[in-house]
Design a protein around this motif. Structure first.
Motif, PDB file in Angstrom:
ATOM      1  N   UNK A 284       0.818  -1.200   0.000  1.00 42.35           N
ATOM      2  CA  UNK A 284       0.000   0.000   0.000  1.00 42.35           C
ATOM      3  C   UNK A 284       0.858   1.259   0.000  1.00 42.35           C
ATOM      4  N   UNK A 285       1.954   1.151   0.678  1.00 42.63           N
ATOM      5  CA  UNK A 285       2.893   2.264   0.798  1.00 42.63           C
ATOM      6  C   UNK A 285       3.178   2.943  -0.533  1.00 42.63           C
ATOM      7  N   UNK A 286       3.339   2.148  -1.563  1.00 40.78           N
ATOM      8  CA  UNK A 286       3.747   2.647  -2.869  1.00 40.78           C
ATOM      9  C   UNK A 286       2.877   3.801  -3.358  1.00 40.78           C
ATOM     10  N   UNK A 287       1.643   3.789  -2.901  1.00 35.26           N
ATOM     11  CA  UNK A 287       0.713   4.768  -3.446  1.00 35.26           C
ATOM     12  C   UNK A 287       1.067   6.210  -3.114  1.00 35.26           C
ATOM     13  N   UNK A 288       1.910   6.405  -2.126  1.00 40.55           N
ATOM     14  CA  UNK A 288       2.240   7.768  -1.767  1.00 40.55           C
ATOM     15  C   UNK A 288       3.545   8.246  -2.385  1.00 40.55           C
ATOM     16  N   UNK A 289       4.239   7.360  -3.057  1.00 36.60           N
ATOM     17  CA  UNK A 289       5.527   7.736  -3.623  1.00 36.60           C
ATOM     18  C   UNK A 289       5.332   8.610  -4.862  1.00 36.60           C
ATOM     19  N   UNK A 290       6.370   9.324  -5.236  1.00 35.95           N
ATOM     20  CA  UNK A 290       6.258  10.260  -6.355  1.00 35.95           C
ATOM     21  C   UNK A 290       5.869   9.556  -7.653  1.00 35.95           C
ATOM     22  N   UNK A 291       6.333   8.332  -7.821  1.00 36.66           N
ATOM     23  CA  UNK A 291       5.922   7.559  -8.990  1.00 36.66           C
ATOM     24  C   UNK A 291       5.456   6.212  -8.502  1.00 36.66           C
ATOM     25  N   UNK A 292       4.620   5.601  -9.301  1.00 38.13           N
ATOM     26  CA  UNK A 292       4.139   4.289  -8.887  1.00 38.13           C
ATOM     27  C   UNK A 292       5.028   3.197  -9.468  1.00 38.13           C
ATOM     28  N   UNK A 293       5.596   2.420  -8.579  1.00 36.33           N
ATOM     29  CA  UNK A 293       6.476   1.324  -8.970  1.00 36.33           C
ATOM     30  C   UNK A 293       5.668   0.180  -9.588  1.00 36.33           C
ATOM     31  N   UNK A 294       6.187  -0.374 -10.666  1.00 37.94           N
ATOM     32  CA  UNK A 294       5.555  -1.572 -11.230  1.00 37.94           C
ATOM     33  C   UNK A 294       5.681  -2.702 -10.219  1.00 37.94           C
ATOM     34  N   UNK A 295       4.624  -3.473 -10.074  1.00 34.95           N
ATOM     35  CA  UNK A 295       4.678  -4.541  -9.075  1.00 34.95           C
ATOM     36  C   UNK A 295       3.651  -5.601  -9.413  1.00 34.95           C
ATOM     37  N   UNK A 296       3.515  -6.534  -8.517  1.00 32.34           N
ATOM     38  CA  UNK A 296       2.599  -7.637  -8.739  1.00 32.34           C
ATOM     39  C   UNK A 296       1.963  -7.943  -7.392  1.00 32.34           C
ATOM     40  N   UNK A 297       0.674  -7.976  -7.387  1.00 28.07           N
ATOM     41  CA  UNK A 297      -0.059  -8.196  -6.153  1.00 28.07           C
ATOM     42  C   UNK A 297       0.096  -9.639  -5.684  1.00 28.07           C
TER      43      UNK A 297
END
Lengths: 341, 341
Positions: A284-297
């Motif tokens: 969830x953390x990723x959502x606040x970063x300047x860019x959204x990191x590619x990832x896999x749920x």
DNA sequence: GTGAAAGCGCTAACAG
DNA sequence: CTGTTAGCGCTTTCAC
């Protein structure tokens, strides 16, 4: 509110206070069988007044029933596992089952010990992370005679039931997406954890899918301990200094991936043009970063939920026909760091 | 390894398999009393062979001893609490005590329920977060007759022992540091949690110390749910649009603080020149961010450790004289977002 | 060193 | 609807 007691109260105390038999008191307190409303109220108020707390130890011994589900996970500081727990909780809340958590620190011997401890409380079911266990642990699970669900991973053979994703496949899928986007000079960073079988399997799937296209990993690095975000930074810097021709970095988890991303942004490197990035987990953390990191749920919530459902269903009716091998399919989030093709 | 059994094995099974009395088998398995080396070995190997797992339920009932410590915390997804758990674990590992965790979701009624459930297993001690509990919960703790340690917070009166920091003081200290650095137009952002008493107390201490210097909070905002990092961004943007004259932002936790920091950096706002920032907790995560957020360590590990020590010491010898009110002192980290004066 | 007897506090099973 | 009896599997206590 009562005065402090040295000896905890027993059913007998409530029985004597009310003049009702122990048995009937027990029935009232458990909501079992028919009891007249009058005695019911008498017992209830007396129990409350006295501050009686039933002794589950004795109850469990007598009834041969323990409403506990043992949940055995490698770590609490990973965020991944608390989320699985949340999923488990959300289902068990609607039953009379209670989760009890044990932590193994990714150590097989500790897992064995924790499992032994938990089984000695005769829980009604076990949810345990991973498919890799010591011989003895597997034997205990087999002999326990209770529902067992192995979670997170489905690349292997479970003792009983399993719920998870194929990490090998997850690695392969990410490799395919990366290749499809045109990247060829790929670096890998992950934890130095021979015992994190899921990270290992992702890595294997990843390299395997690359190999199929004739691509080989150009550089790799492993870390242990410390702040993952900070490690991601450091390792990324080091790797790029060592292998400046890299055009993609695959991280075994989102936290180091985020660290790497922040570093590249500091360096004003073009993402995903010059270098692409991907992590794993969908935190969830990723959502606040300047860019959204590619990832896999990793489907953590769903895994927890499904596992708890399997346990609950079996306990409810041991003869229910249920799917014992549940493989969920994670989806890629491309975010801003992996070119979409 | 044995064949699957429907019925779990009992001491009696081991007794029959060896020809040794149940009592002696029990002695061997618990390492109690003198047993000849010969029978010892015989019993041990038989138990292992059969895959015997002792029944702690029965043992606990018979011996009236349960080596469990109930640990009751508001949440697992806060990172703060897993760290307290780590501290507790590190101490209990060297004893025969085992922590069992219950989660309350910051709800008093749920805390009451969880406490009841846990006490019904007759644990040897309780470690519970916070000093605020329902009347009934407090009564149960009082009546339990076991060591109770309330942790995290020391602004109040404990049932028995307490270990933590003064959040009121933490808020005051931060306010003083901010004022000393010359900031005057201060905004506050935090969680919308009337039940997070520690956040509330920090806020109270903060405003109180400001008031003493004639300063009043210029703007404030509260959030609930969602990714804290993302919320920090959003709220910061909104607040600055609303109150552009702000020169300092105090966040009730590091995660939203970090989100705010990232936003300000995106906006190329001079930190800490134009706007200063501070959070609370000292989360490890911060170390990987582009700048280090000013914060205050909550001493989580130490709190866990100390609490476990108090429980262990009391159990070891109920008459030991120990300090029952332990107040730790958090230290400010100025980082890169709060001018040092 | 080893064993026999008597419960721990509760509930299943039955009897009224 | 209510009560009685007999354990659950182990450990305590005491006897040998």
């Amino acid at each position: 509110m009562t005065t402090d007691n040295k000896r905890p109260l027993t059913l007998r105390d409530v029985s004597e206070a009310t003049g009702v038999s122990e048995m009937t008191v027990s029935r009232v307190l458990r909501n079992r069988g028919d009891v007249s409303e009058k005695t019911r109220q008498k017992v209830l108020s007396a129990a409350k007044e006295l501050g009686y707390v039933p002794n589950k130890i004795a109850g469990a011994l007598a009834s041969n029933r323990v409403n506990l589900v043992a949940v055995i996970i490698p770590s609490l500081s990973n965020m991944v596992f608390p989320e699985v727990l949340t999923g488990i909780n959300s289902v068990l809340e609607n039953t009379d089952l209670q989760p009890v958590v044990g932590v193994t620190d990714y150590q097989p011997e500790k897992e064995e010990k924790v499992l032994y401890e938990m089984l000695s409380w005769r829980p009604s079911g076990v949810i345990i992370a991973g498919l890799e266990h010591t011989e003895a642990a597997r034997a205990m699970l087999n002999a326990s005679g209770i529902p067992v669900v192995e979670v997170m991973d489905t690349d292997g053979k479970p003792v009983d039931a399993m719920v998870g994703i194929s990490h090998r496949r997850a690695g392969r899928e990410m490799a395919k997406a990366i290749l499809k986007a045109g990247y060829r000079n790929i670096g890998f960073m992950g934890t130095k954890m021979p015992l994190d079988h899921r990270a290992r399997k992702r890595f294997e799937g990843f390299t395997e899918a690359l190999a199929k296209e004739g691509v080989e990993i150009m550089d790799r690095a492993f870390y242990s301990g410390g702040s993952a975000l900070a490690k991601g930074r450091e390792m990324t810097q080091e790797m790029l200094e060592r292998s400046p021709e890299l055009d993609f970095l695959y991280y075994s988890n989102d936290m180091i991936g985020a660290g790497g991303m922040l570093y590249l942004m500091d360096q004003k490197i073009d993402i995903p043009g010059q270098i692409g990035l991907a992590g794993f987990n969908g935190v969830e953390l990723l959502q606040g970063l300047p860019r959204q990191l590619a990832t896999m749920d990793a489907c953590r919530l769903e895994i927890g939920r499904k596992a708890a459902e399997i346990i609950a269903a079996q306990l409810d009716n041991p003869d229910t026909e249920i799917e014992k091998h549940v493989t969920l399919t994670p989806t890629i989030t491309f975010g801003d760091t992996l070119k979409r093709r």
